[in-house]
Design a protein around this motif. Sequence first.
Motif, PDB file in Angstrom:
ATOM      1  N   ASN A  57       0.815  -1.220   0.000  1.00 58.41           N
ATOM      2  CA  ASN A  57       0.000   0.000   0.000  1.00 58.41           C
ATOM      3  C   ASN A  57       0.844   1.262   0.000  1.00 58.41           C
ATOM      4  N   ASN A  88      -7.347   8.012  -1.403  1.00 65.29           N
ATOM      5  CA  ASN A  88      -7.932   7.924  -0.064  1.00 65.29           C
ATOM      6  C   ASN A  88      -8.107   6.470   0.386  1.00 65.29           C
ATOM      7  N   THR A  89      -8.543   5.614  -0.510  1.00 63.09           N
ATOM      8  CA  THR A  89      -8.733   4.202  -0.169  1.00 63.09           C
ATOM      9  C   THR A  89      -7.406   3.540   0.180  1.00 63.09           C
ATOM     10  N   GLU A  93      -4.677   5.008   1.185  1.00 66.65           N
ATOM     11  CA  GLU A  93      -4.146   5.586   2.418  1.00 66.65           C
ATOM     12  C   GLU A  93      -4.843   5.006   3.651  1.00 66.65           C
ATOM     13  N   ARG A  94      -6.152   4.829   3.583  1.00 65.26           N
ATOM     14  CA  ARG A  94      -6.887   4.202   4.701  1.00 65.26           C
ATOM     15  C   ARG A  94      -6.406   2.766   4.927  1.00 65.26           C
ATOM     16  N   THR A  95      -6.214   2.032   3.843  1.00 65.14           N
ATOM     17  CA  THR A  95      -5.756   0.647   3.954  1.00 65.14           C
ATOM     18  C   THR A  95      -4.358   0.590   4.550  1.00 65.14           C
ATOM     19  N   TRP A  96      -3.493   1.503   4.156  1.00 64.57           N
ATOM     20  CA  TRP A  96      -2.137   1.553   4.700  1.00 64.57           C
ATOM     21  C   TRP A  96      -2.167   1.855   6.198  1.00 64.57           C
ATOM     22  N   HIS A  97      -2.972   2.854   6.590  1.00 66.29           N
ATOM     23  CA  HIS A  97      -3.082   3.201   8.006  1.00 66.29           C
ATOM     24  C   HIS A  97      -3.654   2.027   8.813  1.00 66.29           C
ATOM     25  N   ARG A  98      -4.646   1.347   8.262  1.00 62.63           N
ATOM     26  CA  ARG A  98      -5.250   0.214   8.960  1.00 62.63           C
ATOM     27  C   ARG A  98      -4.228  -0.905   9.167  1.00 62.63           C
ATOM     28  N   ARG A 158      -1.786   0.160  11.887  1.00 64.78           N
ATOM     29  CA  ARG A 158      -2.439   0.094  13.202  1.00 64.78           C
ATOM     30  C   ARG A 158      -2.609  -1.357  13.658  1.00 64.78           C
TER      31      ARG A 158
END
Length: 186
Positions: free
Chosen positions: A81, A122-123, A125-130, A133
């Motif tokens: 990602n 955006n998708t 980036e959200r997947t990378w952050h998830r 985490r």
Amino acid sequence: MATAAQIIANRANACYSTGPRTIAGIESSKHNATRHGLAGKQIVVKGEDPAEYDQLHLELVRDHAPVNEREAMLVEEIAQNWWRLQRARRIETEVLAKFGQLECIIDPEARRAFLTITRYLNTIERTWHRACRDLEKLQDIRRESEPPPALEIAPNPVRRKDSRIEIHRQWLTRRKALHGVPCVIR
């Protein structure tokens, strides 16, 4: 609805269209459907250096030190990602350079291209952050469940073995007196 003669003709023609057969043909045709490479299975697309991706992956493995398959999968997802996120940012810059900021708002074609890239960005980036985490939580849980490392006390060369045993007996006696904990003195 196709007639019986058309169905037979289609089946006969299908025998001739088997796709590329040479290695060079397969290599050149595998990118045919790639438009931007942000949602496909292939991580490194045409024009990118696979060695750079491998280097990124190795650095992330070294930094996060996964100890099981689940952690390794999350590190792989982080690498993939991050790689796609960098590509999406490059494409976003290219769209803005091609159409301009004002055109991306006014022109319907430019707006559609810009919104598509922004949605993918955006998708990803959200997947990378998830993934980051989840890996952090998983490693925290693992660290909490691991027993603390045993403290190794170097023997004091000045003390004799008998004095250490006596100190240990005194400690056990005090522990029993303070906490009511039964102890065995050997």
